[in-house]
Structure formats: C-alpha cells, structure tokens
Write an enzyme that holds these catalytic residues in place. Structure first.
Site, short mmCIF file in Angstrom:
data_model
loop_
_atom_site.label_atom_id
_atom_site.label_comp_id
_atom_site.label_asym_id
_atom_site.label_seq_id
_atom_site.Cartn_x
_atom_site.Cartn_y
_atom_site.Cartn_z
N GLU A 26 55.98 42.81 -24.93
CA GLU A 26 55.79 42.54 -26.37
C GLU A 26 57.10 42.67 -27.12
OE1 GLU A 26 52.69 45.05 -27.94
OE2 GLU A 26 51.22 44.34 -26.47
N LYS B 192 54.73 40.38 -18.50
CA LYS B 192 54.70 40.07 -19.93
C LYS B 192 55.15 41.32 -20.68
CE LYS B 192 50.73 39.87 -22.47
NZ LYS B 192 50.97 40.93 -23.48
N ASP C 70 47.50 45.01 -20.72
CA ASP C 70 47.42 46.45 -20.96
C ASP C 70 46.19 46.79 -21.81
OD1 ASP C 70 48.32 45.50 -23.38
OD2 ASP C 70 49.98 46.92 -23.58
N SER C 71 45.42 45.74 -22.19
CA SER C 71 44.10 45.95 -22.78
C SER C 71 43.20 46.65 -21.77
CB SER C 71 43.49 44.63 -23.23
OG SER C 71 43.58 43.67 -22.20
N ASP D 85 51.15 43.03 -17.23
CA ASP D 85 51.58 43.41 -18.57
C ASP D 85 52.37 44.73 -18.51
OD1 ASP D 85 51.66 42.84 -21.24
OD2 ASP D 85 49.54 43.27 -21.63
N GLU E 214 49.87 36.12 -30.82
CA GLU E 214 48.57 36.75 -31.12
C GLU E 214 48.39 36.89 -32.63
OE1 GLU E 214 47.66 40.26 -28.83
OE2 GLU E 214 45.92 40.73 -30.06
O1 KIV Z 1 46.64 43.06 -23.03
C1 KIV Z 1 46.10 41.96 -23.29
O2 KIV Z 1 44.93 41.70 -22.99
C2 KIV Z 1 46.92 40.97 -23.99
C3 KIV Z 1 46.25 39.71 -24.42
C4 KIV Z 1 45.36 39.97 -25.57
C5 KIV Z 1 47.22 38.64 -24.71
O3 KIV Z 1 48.06 41.19 -24.20
#
Ligand code: KIV
Length: 306
Positions: free
Chosen positions: A124, A122, A53-54, A92, A191
């Site tokens: 959090e 994934k 989600d980055s 994500d 992280e």
């Molecule tokens: O969204 C992302 O890029 C991440 C990584 C930094 C693990 O969650």
C-alpha cells in the site's frame, strides 16, 4: 506416459496480466486465504488471487488489518498456492513489513516468493513507497501497488473513507499512480476512489488498474471472497460490494440440521457406518470373554489387511 493426459491449464503470468491493459475483457481478482478458497476461486477462472491482509479481518477476527504478521501472510499464501493451478497468486505485504527499511522490505517480499510460491506481492502507498517498489522490483519480485483507501493507514486517513474527492486530492492520486508505474509496479489497485478519478488514472497509466469501489472504467475488479459469497450473516457490507450468494445463511441452516439430526438420532444412519468383516461379528462375544491374545497392534494390522 499417456498421450491422452488432461489438457494443462494455462497459468497466468505477470506479462499476460499486463498485456490485458485496455483490453476488451476486464481482469478479475478475488481474495482467498486457504487451500479450499483457492480451489474454488481458481476453478471459477479468476485471473488473479490476492491473499489479502484482509485475512486479519475475515479469517482472524481483527478489527483492522494492522495485527497480521509476515509469518501469517506467508503461511496462508503457501496454502493458497497449493490450491491454485492457473491464477496469478499475489501475496499482500502486511503493515510495517516494507516501511522500516528497503533491505527489510526486499527480504520480506522475497519470503512470499521463496517460501510461499507467490508470483507477486502487493503493498500500500503512493509516492512515499515508490523507492521501495523500485528496489523490490529490481530484486526480481513483481509488485502490485495499492492507492486510495489504504486500510493499513486507516488511523492517518481518519477512517474508511473515499479518497480523491477534491481536485487536489485527485491530483495527488494521479501523481501517486504515475510514481508507482515509474518505479516498476506491474499493476495498481485503487480502493474507494471516485469513478471519474479512477477512469482518468486508468487512461494515464500504461499498467493495468484494478478497482474496488472505483467504478467501471478500471482494467479490472477485485473483491473480498467473504463479501462476494455472503459468508457473514448480518455482517457490514460496504457499498461497493455485490453479493453473489448467501453462503453464511446456507451454512447456518445446514449446521443447524446437523445439530438437530444428531440430537434426534437421525444421524448417523446405517449407511454412514462400517461393518465388521463377514463372520467376525459372531465371534465377538467369544473374543470378549477370553483373555486378549497378541497385542492391540496385531489386531489392528490384521483387520486393516483383510
Ligand atoms: O487485503 C485485501 O483484501 C485488499 C483488497 C481489498 C484489495 O487489499
């Protein structure tokens, strides 16, 4: 079919990733957000591609990851899937897509597999999301956990800070990881966690740990595509990043050359253009002086088929 067709690349699977726990060869994961990114990352032999989600930060220009939607994540995950032959693709789950209710979390997680072709999702959080992880996993969707600095809860954490620095906070991280493992997570990202804490957790878990700013003892490492390749010129660089290239600088240099060559007439050169069919150039001035015969489409079809 030819018996000499190219050898099939071995596709990564969740069990294969899990079998690498504690192995000699650490796991590698890199983010990717587009078809082109995925082709590059996959060709380099990375084990897992995370459509992080980055995306919100590095592709959409937001300050935090919070604004990105399920729609956007699924759209980009599908593009990454199309560009991936061998890596495991992990989508994500964005902020609030798994926190409102368990049925909604399962539905949203399912979209990554059904619509985008991801292999896993994934999300959090630790103990507080364990029941959600259990429900999604039971629905047949592999889940990767993410603890420590969790960017979706940056307001609650009070900024992008290292987590688990005190013994008590470290103890909470250990409990969180054990809860995720017990709930069925197949791996967990840590992280910005002190290296000693990450090492302790890695030894206690049976599932692989993937670190980002968590030292060398995790079962694998993950970084963000744009950080590894130096895509942003003068961008902020977290301490845990290692830059392996300066693509941003190279890109600005190349684009400046393009601008200059167009402005000076050096580009395009004759070899970048196309010629008319042999003999047709001589007829052009005559054709231009006569009324048009046939339709524009007739002319196009004629020239395409010659
Ligand atoms: O969204 C992302 O890029 C991440 C990584 C930094 C693990 O969650």
């Amino acid at each position: 079919m030819s018996s000499q067709s190219a050898p099939q690349k071995r596709r990564q699977t969740v069990p294969r990733i899990q079998a690498r726990k504690g192995g000699k060869k650490p796991l590698t994961m890199l983010t990717a957000y587009t078809y082109a990114h995925a082709r590059l990352v996959d060709a380099a032999g990375v084990d897992m591609i995370l459509v992080g989600d980055s995306l919100a930060n590095v592709c959409l220009g937001h300050e935090t990851t919070l604004p990105v939607t399920v729609e956007q994540m699924v759209y980009h995950t599908a593009a990454v899937r199309r560009g991936t032959e061998q890596a495991l693709v992990v989508g994500d789950m964005p902020f609030l897509s798994y926190n409102v209710s368990i049925p909604q979390a399962i539905e949203n997680a399912g979209r990554f597999l059904k619509e985008a072709g991801a292999d896993a999702v994934k999300l959090e959080g630790g103990t507080e999301v364990a029941e959600t992880v259990r429900a999604i996993t039971r629905a047949g969707i592999p889940v990767m956990g993410h603890v420590g600095l969790t960017p979706q809860t940056v307001s609650k954490l009070g900024g992008y800070k290292v987590q688990g620095k005190s013994a008590l906070a470290a103890r909470h991280l250990v409990d969180a990881c054990l809860a995720l493992e017990e709930a069925g997570a197949f791996a967990v990202v840590m992280e910005c966690v002190p290296s000693d804490v990450a090492s302790e957790i890695t030894q206690r878990l049976e599932i692989p740990t993937i670190g980002i700013g968590a030292g060398p003892s995790t079962d694998g490492q993950v970084l963000v595509f744009h950080d590894v390749l130096g895509v942003f010129v003068n961008g902020f660089e977290p301490r845990f990043v290692k830059r392996y290239a300066n693509l941003g600088e190279q890109a600005v240099k190349a684009i400046s050359e393009f601008v200059q060559e167009v402005q000076t007439g050096a580009f395009p050169a004759p070899e970048h253009g196309f010629a008319m069919t042999r003999g047709e150039g001589d007829k052009l001035s005559g054709a231009l002086s006569e009324p048009t015969r046939g339709t524009v489409a007739d002319g196009l079809v004629a020239s395409e088929s010659e």
